[in-house]
Design an enzyme around this catalytic site. Structure first.
Site, PDB file in Angstrom:
ATOM      1  N   LYS A  99       0.868  -1.179   0.000  1.00 25.32           N
ATOM      2  CA  LYS A  99       0.000   0.000   0.000  1.00 25.32           C
ATOM      3  C   LYS A  99       0.899   1.221   0.000  1.00 25.32           C
ATOM      4  CE  LYS A  99      -4.435   0.769  -0.005  1.00 25.32           C
ATOM      5  NZ  LYS A  99      -5.479  -0.067  -0.597  1.00 25.32           N
TER       6      LYS A  99
HETATM    7  P1  NAD Z   1     -12.899   7.590  -3.249  1.00 28.11           P
HETATM    8  O1  NAD Z   1     -11.890   8.572  -2.823  1.00 28.11           O
HETATM    9  O2  NAD Z   1     -13.258   7.512  -4.684  1.00 28.11           O
HETATM   10  O3  NAD Z   1     -14.235   7.780  -2.408  1.00 28.11           O
HETATM   11  C1  NAD Z   1     -14.288   7.797  -1.008  1.00 28.11           C
HETATM   12  C2  NAD Z   1     -15.605   8.460  -0.632  1.00 28.11           C
HETATM   13  O4  NAD Z   1     -15.839   8.312   0.764  1.00 28.11           O
HETATM   14  C3  NAD Z   1     -15.650   9.958  -0.928  1.00 28.11           C
HETATM   15  O5  NAD Z   1     -16.914  10.260  -1.470  1.00 28.11           O
HETATM   16  C4  NAD Z   1     -15.518  10.604   0.466  1.00 28.11           C
HETATM   17  O6  NAD Z   1     -16.167  11.853   0.547  1.00 28.11           O
HETATM   18  C5  NAD Z   1     -16.242   9.578   1.288  1.00 28.11           C
HETATM   19  N1  NAD Z   1     -15.918   9.599   2.715  1.00 28.11           N
HETATM   20  C6  NAD Z   1     -14.728   9.802   3.319  1.00 28.11           C
HETATM   21  N2  NAD Z   1     -14.890   9.723   4.650  1.00 28.11           N
HETATM   22  C7  NAD Z   1     -16.194   9.443   4.875  1.00 28.11           C
HETATM   23  C8  NAD Z   1     -16.972   9.230   6.029  1.00 28.11           C
HETATM   24  N3  NAD Z   1     -16.451   9.273   7.238  1.00 28.11           N
HETATM   25  N4  NAD Z   1     -18.274   8.943   5.859  1.00 28.11           N
HETATM   26  C9  NAD Z   1     -18.839   8.894   4.637  1.00 28.11           C
HETATM   27  N5  NAD Z   1     -18.150   9.088   3.520  1.00 28.11           N
HETATM   28  C10 NAD Z   1     -16.848   9.360   3.639  1.00 28.11           C
HETATM   29  O7  NAD Z   1     -12.358   6.158  -2.729  1.00 28.11           O
HETATM   30  P2  NAD Z   1     -12.776   4.722  -3.233  1.00 28.11           P
HETATM   31  O8  NAD Z   1     -11.763   4.261  -4.214  1.00 28.11           O
HETATM   32  O9  NAD Z   1     -14.207   4.722  -3.586  1.00 28.11           O
HETATM   33  O10 NAD Z   1     -12.536   3.851  -1.916  1.00 28.11           O
HETATM   34  C11 NAD Z   1     -13.522   3.720  -0.897  1.00 28.11           C
HETATM   35  C12 NAD Z   1     -13.140   2.564   0.031  1.00 28.11           C
HETATM   36  O11 NAD Z   1     -13.019   1.365  -0.734  1.00 28.11           O
HETATM   37  C13 NAD Z   1     -11.811   2.733   0.751  1.00 28.11           C
HETATM   38  O12 NAD Z   1     -11.876   2.129   2.038  1.00 28.11           O
HETATM   39  C14 NAD Z   1     -10.851   1.936  -0.108  1.00 28.11           C
HETATM   40  O13 NAD Z   1      -9.699   1.508   0.590  1.00 28.11           O
HETATM   41  C15 NAD Z   1     -11.755   0.774  -0.481  1.00 28.11           C
HETATM   42  N6  NAD Z   1     -11.312   0.060  -1.670  1.00 28.11           N
HETATM   43  C16 NAD Z   1     -11.172   0.708  -2.860  1.00 28.11           C
HETATM   44  C17 NAD Z   1     -10.763  -0.006  -3.972  1.00 28.11           C
HETATM   45  C18 NAD Z   1     -10.639   0.618  -5.332  1.00 28.11           C
HETATM   46  O14 NAD Z   1     -10.467  -0.120  -6.302  1.00 28.11           O
HETATM   47  N7  NAD Z   1     -10.772   1.915  -5.475  1.00 28.11           N
HETATM   48  C19 NAD Z   1     -10.480  -1.379  -3.857  1.00 28.11           C
HETATM   49  C20 NAD Z   1     -10.651  -2.015  -2.624  1.00 28.11           C
HETATM   50  C21 NAD Z   1     -11.070  -1.274  -1.537  1.00 28.11           C
END
Ligand code: NAD
Length: 439
Positions: A120
């Site tokens: 990461k």
């Molecule tokens: P992103 O940055 O596109 O979106 C994150 C969203 O969460 C944003 O809209 C932000 O405003 C919101 N947010 C932040 N803190 C918050 C809170 N306390 N309550 C509500 N909303 C909140 O990120 P993403 O890529 O969509 O990732 C989201 C989650 O999924 C993360 O935990 C990430 O580690 C996990 N994840 C992502 C991927 C990927 O392929 N992008 C893969 C596996 C896991």
């Protein structure tokens, strides 16, 4: 069925890294007493990251000033190379968070059967307060700083919170400039734009993989109180890449009703269902990029939204969101953990007692790294698969992973999270033994 030993929601448990280590220790104790003996050295080998790089670097801001930033790249679980994991841009990024996320990645890759170790990366910054040009300069400099330890066969970054295909394109370009002779250089990152070798279906892969796992759980009647996905109600926490895509997929492909959506500022709830695309269009049109105020609905706090009536709750924001107090009041039948580490151990135990079916992060959100693996394979083979091919392969991987975890859960009478940990760690132990220790 049991969970591994019970816990208190101490400060320690709210700490994601400590929680991850606790989960690992409990799983190791279980494996040692119920499955096979594990040497202390193997435990340490699997638990400790083998590389933690911290870099401090300057970025020229649009107003001409120079700001210093701190970035990280952590590699973990040297049972396979390359290591694999996203890059996060957020104000709370630190070495502990990145280490915990790298650890999760190494388990996740074993749950879905990918030949990768975990990794990461991240930069402590607030991307929402930076211009596009500043972010591009930051990405290029960060890429330069981590260049010595990334590569198509050593460590392959991908997007995570706060980053997207744009950043992956910049990292690829930087890598290529310094490594002009490297064949398959585009395999240095996944989640890139399709024109640069990105895979079809990568952007929605995490959500799509989660939907396949949820579908399998519901079809196999593992979710008490939920006979079918059609007309079931869904609350989504976090409305970025993963949250938006899961809302669309469940709404369009499975006939679910998306009744609640929130972002970091709060949420909206509508029993009759929200249109995910219209909510996103509204969010993008507001100055503070929030869903609050959509269609005149009353603004709800995070806690109100997470405990609103629904069949399916999808945390898709960040770690440590579902605490004991929220778990007590939560109404969902199933939790699809698309975020990494959203649930504390105490919340897990409360959900277990309430018979809420939890699809744990290292299984539920593994669709992202799975399609990243497909992208990497396509880059190495000079191929470009069509969307159906990607989706079919993803569905096969996710349902196999789901069934492996269910089988472990039944065999050892464990909840799904403990089963996923035990499955992944047992497999890692076998790989260490089969591979041996160099030299
Ligand atoms: P992103 O940055 O596109 O979106 C994150 C969203 O969460 C944003 O809209 C932000 O405003 C919101 N947010 C932040 N803190 C918050 C809170 N306390 N309550 C509500 N909303 C909140 O990120 P993403 O890529 O969509 O990732 C989201 C989650 O999924 C993360 O935990 C990430 O580690 C996990 N994840 C992502 C991927 C990927 O392929 N992008 C893969 C596996 C896991």
């Amino acid at each position: 069925m049991t969970t591994l030993p019970r816990s208190q929601e101490t400060q320690e448990e709210l700490d994601f890294l400590k929680r991850t280590k606790l989960g690992f220790d409990k799983a190791i104790q279980f494996i040692s007493s119920e499955i096979k003996p594990v040497e202390k050295g193997v435990v340490e080998f699997l638990q400790q990251p083998f590389r933690q790089l911290t870099v401090r670097f300057p970025v020229q801001m649009d107003n001409g000033s120079i700001e210093m930033f701190t970035g990280y790249r952590v590699q973990q679980g040297r049972i396979y190379e390359p290591t694999k994991g996203g890059i996060r841009y957020a104000p709370d990024v630190d070495l502990d968070l990145v280490t915990a996320l790298a650890f999760d990645m190494s388990l996740k890759c074993q749950v879905v059967g990918l030949p990768y170790g975990g990794a990461k990366g991240g930069v402590r910054c607030n991307p929402k307060k930076m211009s596009r040009a500043e972010l591009d300069r930051l990405t290029r400099r960060y890429a330069y700083e981590i260049l010595p330890i990334i590569g198509p066969d050593t460590d392959v970054p991908a997007p995570d919170v706060g980053t997207s295909e744009r950043e992956m394109g910049v990292i690829y370009d930087t890598y290529k400039m310094f490594n002009p002779q490297t064949p398959y250089a585009s395999a240095v990152v996944t989640g890139k734009p399709i024109n640069l070798g990105g895979s079809k279906g990568r952007k929605e892969a995490t959500a799509q993989g989660g939907a396949f796992v949820l579908e399998e759980a519901v079809n196999q009647k593992h979710v008490e109180g939920l006979g079918s996905l059609k007309d079931s109600t869904v609350v989504v926490q976090g409305y970025g890449n993963v949250g938006f895509n899961i809302a669309n997929i469940l709404n369009d492909d499975y006939g679910c009703r998306i009744v609640g959506i929130c972002d970091s500022k709060g949420g909206v709830y509508c029993e009759d269902g929200l249109n995910p695309r219209k909510v996103m269009a509204y969010k993008e049109s507001t100055p503070d990029q929030s869903v609050i105020g959509y269609d005149g609905f009353k603004a709800l706090s995070q806690e109100e939204l997470l405990t609103s009536p629904c069949d399916i709750l999808v945390p898709a924001a960040k770690e440590t969101q579902i605490l004991g107090g929220i778990a007590k009041d939560l109404e969902a039948d199933v939790i699809l953990e698309l975020a990494n580490g959203p649930t504390t151990n105490l919340a897990d135990e409360i959900l277990f007692d309430k018979k809420v079916f939890v699809l744990p992060d290292i299984l539920a959100n593994a669709g992202g790294v799975t399609v990243s693996y497909f992208e990497w394979l396509q880059n190495k083979a000079g191929e470009s698969w069509d969307l159906n091919q990607v989706r079919e392969k993803l569905q096969r991987k996710m349902t196999t992973a789901y069934n492996n975890v269910v089988e472990t859960s039944k065999l050892y009478n464990l909840d799904m999270r403990s089963a996923a940990f035990v499955f992944a760690i047992s497999k890692s132990i076998d790989i260490v033994r089969e591979r041996g220790i160099f030299p």
